[in-house]
Design a protein around this motif. Structure first.
Motif, PDB file in Angstrom:
ATOM      1  N   SER A   7     -12.409  -8.599  -7.801  1.00 53.95           N
ATOM      2  CA  SER A   7     -11.859  -9.210  -6.613  1.00 53.95           C
ATOM      3  C   SER A   7     -12.412  -8.576  -5.355  1.00 53.95           C
ATOM      4  N   ALA A   9     -11.532  -7.248  -1.112  1.00 53.20           N
ATOM      5  CA  ALA A   9     -10.832  -7.245   0.209  1.00 53.20           C
ATOM      6  C   ALA A   9     -11.305  -6.324   1.102  1.00 53.20           C
ATOM      7  N   ALA A  55      -9.211  -6.765  -9.995  1.00 48.39           N
ATOM      8  CA  ALA A  55      -8.222  -6.939  -9.156  1.00 48.39           C
ATOM      9  C   ALA A  55      -6.955  -6.219  -9.357  1.00 48.39           C
ATOM     10  N   ARG A  79      -4.812  -7.234   5.648  1.00 45.58           N
ATOM     11  CA  ARG A  79      -5.935  -7.459   4.520  1.00 45.58           C
ATOM     12  C   ARG A  79      -6.406  -8.847   4.887  1.00 45.58           C
ATOM     13  N   GLU A  80      -7.706  -9.030   4.577  1.00 44.51           N
ATOM     14  CA  GLU A  80      -8.300 -10.252   4.489  1.00 44.51           C
ATOM     15  C   GLU A  80      -9.449 -10.283   3.103  1.00 44.51           C
ATOM     16  N   PRO A  81      -9.902 -11.610   2.879  1.00 46.58           N
ATOM     17  CA  PRO A  81     -10.706 -11.693   1.718  1.00 46.58           C
ATOM     18  C   PRO A  81     -12.206 -11.005   1.968  1.00 46.58           C
ATOM     19  N   ARG A  83     -16.430 -10.489   0.475  1.00 43.16           N
ATOM     20  CA  ARG A  83     -17.354 -10.948  -0.564  1.00 43.16           C
ATOM     21  C   ARG A  83     -17.583  -9.835  -1.236  1.00 43.16           C
TER      22      ARG A  83
END
Length: 94
Positions: A7, A9, A55, A79-81, A83
């Motif tokens: 993952s 972030a 993750a 927090r944001e997603p 790449r």
């Protein structure tokens, strides 16, 4: 053995987070957790952290960012997603 999930972030940390070894301490935590990415100061006084990897390790870093190193004071954590490709190799500070 559970399958490892990757993952990424991007975090924005506000408060007394510049001039208190926040970036260096974040780099140490991320390296210990096997994450890659970066931590950098922003002109508005916040620190931006982009981290990618396992993750579960990312969640551990997120929890650590809520408090930071001993001399820091974290007032807000956003927090944001992100790449996975944005993280690069290793973990650096700038």
């Amino acid at each position: 053995m559970p399958e490892r999930t990757e993952s990424a972030a991007r975090f924005y940390v506000a408060g007394k987070v510049q001039g208190v070894f926040f970036r260096a301490s974040t780099r140490e935590q991320a390296a210990r957790l096997g994450l890659r990415g970066y931590a950098r100061n922003l002109a508005d006084g916040r620190v931006e952290v982009l981290a990618a990897g396992d993750a579960a390790a990312l969640e551990t870093l997120a929890e650590w960012l809520r408090h930071g190193p001993p001399h820091a004071r974290v007032d807000a954590l956003a927090r944001e997603p992100a790449r996975m490709d944005d993280a690069g190799d290793g973990f650096v500070t700038s």
